[in-house]
Design a protein around this motif. Structure first.
Motif, mmCIF file in Angstrom:
data_model
loop_
_atom_site.group_PDB
_atom_site.id
_atom_site.type_symbol
_atom_site.label_atom_id
_atom_site.label_comp_id
_atom_site.label_asym_id
_atom_site.label_seq_id
_atom_site.Cartn_x
_atom_site.Cartn_y
_atom_site.Cartn_z
ATOM 1 N N LYS A 60 0.812 -1.217 0.000
ATOM 2 C CA LYS A 60 0.000 0.000 0.000
ATOM 3 C C LYS A 60 0.848 1.271 0.000
ATOM 4 O O LYS A 60 0.321 2.365 -0.135
ATOM 5 C CB LYS A 60 -0.949 0.010 1.199
ATOM 6 C CG LYS A 60 -1.902 -1.167 1.228
ATOM 7 C CD LYS A 60 -2.756 -1.230 -0.014
ATOM 8 C CE LYS A 60 -3.682 -2.417 0.028
ATOM 9 N NZ LYS A 60 -4.226 -2.794 -1.222
ATOM 10 N N ASP A 61 2.187 1.139 0.120
ATOM 11 C CA ASP A 61 3.057 2.312 0.115
ATOM 12 C C ASP A 61 3.317 2.840 -1.294
ATOM 13 O O ASP A 61 3.821 3.936 -1.464
ATOM 14 C CB ASP A 61 4.407 1.986 0.778
ATOM 15 C CG ASP A 61 4.245 1.652 2.256
ATOM 16 O OD1 ASP A 61 3.271 2.141 2.873
ATOM 17 O OD2 ASP A 61 5.080 0.903 2.786
ATOM 18 N N VAL A 62 3.012 2.036 -2.292
ATOM 19 C CA VAL A 62 3.282 2.406 -3.675
ATOM 20 C C VAL A 62 1.979 2.375 -4.465
ATOM 21 O O VAL A 62 1.255 1.381 -4.440
ATOM 22 C CB VAL A 62 4.299 1.424 -4.315
ATOM 23 C CG1 VAL A 62 4.524 1.744 -5.774
ATOM 24 C CG2 VAL A 62 5.614 1.430 -3.552
ATOM 25 N N ALA A 63 1.674 3.474 -5.160
ATOM 26 C CA ALA A 63 0.500 3.496 -6.035
ATOM 27 C C ALA A 63 0.753 2.524 -7.181
ATOM 28 O O ALA A 63 1.783 2.587 -7.849
ATOM 29 C CB ALA A 63 0.271 4.906 -6.575
ATOM 30 N N THR A 64 -0.164 1.613 -7.364
ATOM 31 C CA THR A 64 -0.004 0.568 -8.370
ATOM 32 C C THR A 64 -1.219 0.562 -9.280
ATOM 33 O O THR A 64 -2.346 0.665 -8.816
ATOM 34 C CB THR A 64 0.134 -0.813 -7.695
ATOM 35 O OG1 THR A 64 1.226 -0.776 -6.778
ATOM 36 C CG2 THR A 64 0.392 -1.896 -8.719
ATOM 37 N N THR A 65 -0.952 0.450 -10.565
ATOM 38 C CA THR A 65 -2.038 0.322 -11.529
ATOM 39 C C THR A 65 -1.797 -0.925 -12.365
ATOM 40 O O THR A 65 -0.653 -1.276 -12.646
ATOM 41 C CB THR A 65 -2.168 1.585 -12.397
ATOM 42 O OG1 THR A 65 -3.368 1.489 -13.152
ATOM 43 C CG2 THR A 65 -1.000 1.793 -13.308
ATOM 44 N N TRP A 66 -2.861 -1.591 -12.727
ATOM 45 C CA TRP A 66 -2.784 -2.892 -13.386
ATOM 46 C C TRP A 66 -3.545 -2.833 -14.695
ATOM 47 O O TRP A 66 -4.680 -2.339 -14.740
ATOM 48 C CB TRP A 66 -3.417 -3.944 -12.477
ATOM 49 C CG TRP A 66 -3.206 -5.350 -12.907
ATOM 50 C CD1 TRP A 66 -3.839 -5.999 -13.925
ATOM 51 C CD2 TRP A 66 -2.306 -6.278 -12.323
ATOM 52 N NE1 TRP A 66 -3.375 -7.285 -14.013
ATOM 53 C CE2 TRP A 66 -2.439 -7.482 -13.034
ATOM 54 C CE3 TRP A 66 -1.402 -6.205 -11.271
ATOM 55 C CZ2 TRP A 66 -1.692 -8.616 -12.723
ATOM 56 C CZ3 TRP A 66 -0.669 -7.329 -10.961
ATOM 57 C CH2 TRP A 66 -0.815 -8.517 -11.681
#
Length: 144
Positions: A60-66
């Motif tokens: 949750k510390d890194v914005a991630t998009t899939w």
């Protein structure tokens, strides 16, 4: 734009409850200021999607998009529509990027990737936190 966007393609697949944690592999996915690209390559069925999902998406510390790709995404407009929509969703709020590029894409009669990517890359310089973009099944993309 006539391209239909499947929202499910912009979601990481759900992890099974019995997934085996790969702590040693997850150390390779630690986001740093110098890390620009991670390529995960292995034969089909070796758990690439699962390990990336387990190591990155739950962080949750890194914005991630899939973005889950398929062979239909060799169409440039379709690819960029999904790519930009995923980025817009993952950066929603204070440092949102991608809206300008999406507007250019939707208005374009013909597509030049530089016209879409240049504004996006310029906007990306304003991001204050890392953004991890996962392109799952990229091996299906044959369009250079």
């Amino acid at each position: 734009m006539e391209t239909k966007l499947l929202q499910s393609k912009l979601l990481a697949p759900p992890l099974r409850a019995d997934v085996v944690a790969r702590a040693r592999l997850c150390t390779h996915f630690e986001i740093t200021d110098t890390l620009k690209l991670i390529l995960v390559s292995a034969p089909a069925g070796f758990g690439k999607t699962t390990v990336v999902n387990d190591c990155l998406v739950k962080n949750k510390d890194v914005a991630t998009t899939w973005v889950s790709l398929d062979s239909d995404d060799n169409d440039e407009k379709r690819f960029f529509l999904q790519f930009l929509t995923a980025i817009i969703k993952s950066t929603a709020g204070k440092n949102q990027i991608g809206e300008h590029s999406l507007a250019l894409l939707e208005a374009a009669q013909s597509l030049e990737a530089d016209e879409v990517l240049a504004p996006l890359l310029n906007e990306a310089t304003t991001l204050t936190n890392p953004l991890c973009i996962i392109l799952d099944d990229y091996h299906l993309i044959k369009n250079e």
